[in-house]
Design a protein around this motif. Structure first.
Motif, short mmCIF file in Angstrom:
data_model
loop_
_atom_site.label_atom_id
_atom_site.label_comp_id
_atom_site.label_asym_id
_atom_site.label_seq_id
_atom_site.Cartn_x
_atom_site.Cartn_y
_atom_site.Cartn_z
N VAL A 36 0.86 -1.19 0.00
CA VAL A 36 0.00 0.00 0.00
C VAL A 36 0.89 1.24 0.00
CG1 VAL A 36 -1.75 1.31 1.25
CG2 VAL A 36 -1.85 -1.18 1.24
N GLU A 37 0.62 2.17 -0.88
CA GLU A 37 1.40 3.40 -0.94
C GLU A 37 1.14 4.26 0.28
OE1 GLU A 37 0.63 5.37 -4.59
OE2 GLU A 37 1.50 3.79 -5.84
N ALA A 38 2.15 4.99 0.70
CA ALA A 38 2.03 5.84 1.88
C ALA A 38 1.48 7.21 1.52
CB ALA A 38 3.40 6.00 2.52
N ASP A 39 0.76 7.80 2.48
CA ASP A 39 0.29 9.18 2.34
C ASP A 39 1.41 10.09 2.83
OD1 ASP A 39 -0.98 11.61 2.31
OD2 ASP A 39 -2.29 11.18 4.01
N THR A 44 -4.70 13.21 4.08
CA THR A 44 -5.79 12.93 5.01
C THR A 44 -5.36 13.29 6.42
OG1 THR A 44 -5.14 10.67 5.63
CG2 THR A 44 -6.38 10.94 3.56
N ASN A 45 -6.31 13.28 7.34
CA ASN A 45 -6.00 13.53 8.75
C ASN A 45 -5.58 12.26 9.49
OD1 ASN A 45 -6.64 16.31 8.68
ND2 ASN A 45 -8.82 15.81 8.76
N ASN A 46 -5.44 11.17 8.78
CA ASN A 46 -5.10 9.89 9.35
C ASN A 46 -3.59 9.82 9.60
OD1 ASN A 46 -4.77 7.21 10.02
ND2 ASN A 46 -5.68 6.39 8.15
N PHE A 47 -3.19 9.65 10.87
CA PHE A 47 -1.77 9.52 11.20
C PHE A 47 -1.23 8.12 10.88
CE2 PHE A 47 -3.22 12.65 14.51
CZ PHE A 47 -2.56 13.75 13.97
N TYR A 48 -2.14 7.19 10.59
CA TYR A 48 -1.75 5.79 10.51
C TYR A 48 -1.74 5.27 9.07
CZ TYR A 48 -3.08 6.80 15.25
OH TYR A 48 -3.18 7.41 16.47
N ASP A 49 -1.47 6.18 8.12
CA ASP A 49 -1.31 5.77 6.72
C ASP A 49 -0.13 6.48 6.07
OD1 ASP A 49 -2.22 8.35 6.42
OD2 ASP A 49 -3.90 7.87 5.10
N ASN A 50 0.79 6.99 6.91
CA ASN A 50 1.88 7.83 6.40
C ASN A 50 3.14 7.07 6.01
OD1 ASN A 50 0.19 9.97 6.88
ND2 ASN A 50 1.18 10.60 8.77
N ALA A 51 3.11 5.75 6.15
CA ALA A 51 4.27 4.94 5.78
C ALA A 51 3.80 3.73 4.99
CB ALA A 51 5.05 4.50 7.03
N GLU A 52 4.75 3.03 4.40
CA GLU A 52 4.41 1.88 3.58
C GLU A 52 3.85 0.75 4.45
OE1 GLU A 52 7.34 3.35 3.60
OE2 GLU A 52 7.59 4.24 1.60
N THR A 53 2.93 0.00 3.87
CA THR A 53 2.38 -1.18 4.52
C THR A 53 2.97 -2.42 3.87
OG1 THR A 53 0.31 -0.04 5.02
CG2 THR A 53 0.25 -2.44 5.06
N LYS A 164 -0.52 -7.89 8.01
CA LYS A 164 0.10 -6.72 7.39
C LYS A 164 0.61 -5.80 8.50
CE LYS A 164 -3.38 -6.72 3.66
NZ LYS A 164 -2.55 -7.13 2.52
N VAL A 165 1.62 -5.01 8.20
CA VAL A 165 2.18 -4.11 9.21
C VAL A 165 2.64 -2.81 8.55
CG1 VAL A 165 4.53 -5.05 8.98
CG2 VAL A 165 3.84 -3.93 11.12
N MET A 166 2.51 -1.72 9.32
CA MET A 166 3.03 -0.41 8.93
C MET A 166 3.71 0.23 10.13
SD MET A 166 1.12 3.17 8.01
CE MET A 166 1.32 3.68 9.73
N ARG A 167 4.90 0.77 9.94
CA ARG A 167 5.52 1.54 11.01
C ARG A 167 4.75 2.84 11.24
NH1 ARG A 167 10.17 0.54 7.59
NH2 ARG A 167 11.74 -0.82 8.56
N ILE A 168 4.60 3.24 12.51
CA ILE A 168 4.10 4.57 12.83
C ILE A 168 5.33 5.42 13.13
CG2 ILE A 168 2.63 5.94 14.35
CD1 ILE A 168 0.94 3.43 14.80
#
Length: 357
Positions: A36-39, A44-53, A164-168
């Motif tokens: 998943v591409e990062a924002d 968006t106001n989502n803090f939890y989509d700012n890095a690669e998944t 799946k995992v994404m770094r915060i």
């Protein structure tokens, strides 16, 4: 006219190919396993989509034990859930922070939802609140979870098998926490995340073995003593409220799964975690493998994991109340503020049993 039609067909084909190339699925993998591409521009106001998944390496998961329909879990039939955690492990020099992550995966609530439980002690004690599950991974590690913390909590679907995992990532330091590579059990409410074991392969449903006399409809119910047991061996008894612990009051809406609303009054007692820790040390084995069972004067009993009492990050405490004046509920009582339902609020509590699997 034919030329215009030809141009139109070519345009449609080009647009279709472009649309297909911009559509991502779980199988669309880049070389670095990114799915998943990062924002990266804060669209968006989502803090939890700012890095690669990233996809985690998964394996088959099997349900066993006291169930009528054992077998492999079909993840394709389950909704994908998302949780956020700050993973930290025990360390002799202080708790060791590992990293902050968003995990996507499948909740134990959903995984076990259509499992038909066949309790081996159903004739003696039908309620499900003495059940628990053992979760084992490919390396033979085991952890326990009570049935109550899967199906009774105020916040559902917060125990998952992550795929799946994404770094915060901190916005100022841009520190990149180490990425896990394999599927993982993730328990959101745990402060110290020792139960977050990798590559779970088995979920075994069990009932806690406790030989108690069942007296249905006992009236009055009262217990002047509250005893502690280690592996069924009694070693301490209280006849008054344990000393040295501060009382706190928790406001609640006390609601039963069967009878509905009981009260809206606060409960006042001592935080049970401190009493438990003073008698049973907080260790990795305790966090992963220990169960605590409370028994009542009429043989009623319920199971908690050690971790859900002593290792919470949400301050949803379990209280021990001492009310000697309550002739049909006293003198000791267990109140779980972490539960939506009141079923694990044991009145006339007379025993607390500790054991490790």
């Amino acid at each position: 006219m034919k030329k215009k039609i030809g141009y139109f067909v070519v345009a449609v084909i080009i647009m279709s190919v472009s649309a297909c190339n911009n559509t991502k699925s779980d199988s669309d993998m880049n070389e670095d396993n990114t799915v998943v591409e990062a924002d990266t521009v804060d669209a968006t106001n989502n803090f939890y989509d700012n890095a690669e998944t990233y996809n985690l390496e998964t394996n088959e998961l099997e349900i066993l034990g006291e169930v009528a329909n054992p077998g492999k879990v079909d993840f394709s039939a389950l909704p994908l859930r998302t949780v956020i955690v700050k993973e930290t492990l025990l360390d002799e020099n202080g708790d060791k922070f590992v990293g902050a992550y968003r995990y996507d995966g499948y909740s134990l609530y959903d995984i076990l939802n259509h499992t038909k439980v066949e309790k081996k002690n159903a004739d003696e004690f039908p309620p499900i609140i003495d059940q628990y599950v053992e979760i084992e991974n490919a390396d033979g590690e085991k952890v326990v979870l009570s049935w109550g913390e899967i199906y009774y909590p105020n916040h559902l679907h917060e125990i998952i098998i992550a795929t799946k995992v994404m770094r915060i990532v901190p916005s100022k330091t841009n520190e990149l926490w180490p990425l896990p590579e394999k599927s993982k059990l993730v328990v959101v409410s745990d402060l110290i995340t020792e139960r977050n074991i990798s590559s779970p392969t088995k979920i075994t449903v069990k009932s806690y073995e406790l030989d108690l006399e069942i007296v249905k409809g006992k009236d009055p119910m009262y217990s002047e003593e509250f005893s502690l047991f280690n592996n069924y061996e009694k070693f301490k008894t209280y006849t008054t409220q344990p000393e040295g612990y501060e009382e706190i009051s928790l406001h609640t809406i006390f609601y039963g799964r069967g009878r509905g609303i009981h009260s809206t009054q606060p409960f006042t007692g001592i935080q049970l975690k401190y009493l438990v820790e003073d008698n049973f040390l907080l260790t990795k084995d305790a966090l992963q493998k220990a169960l605590i069972v409370f028994s009542a004067d009429d043989g009623y009993r319920c199971v908690y994991s050690y971790s859900e009492i002593c290792n919470r990050n949400d301050q949803a405490d379990v209280l021990l109340l001492y009310r000697p004046d309550e002739i049909n509920k006293g003198a000791f009582r267990i109140f779980p503020s972490c539960d939506f339902f009141s079923d694990r609020a044991v009145k006339c509590a007379m025993g607390m049993y500790y054991s490790e699997i």
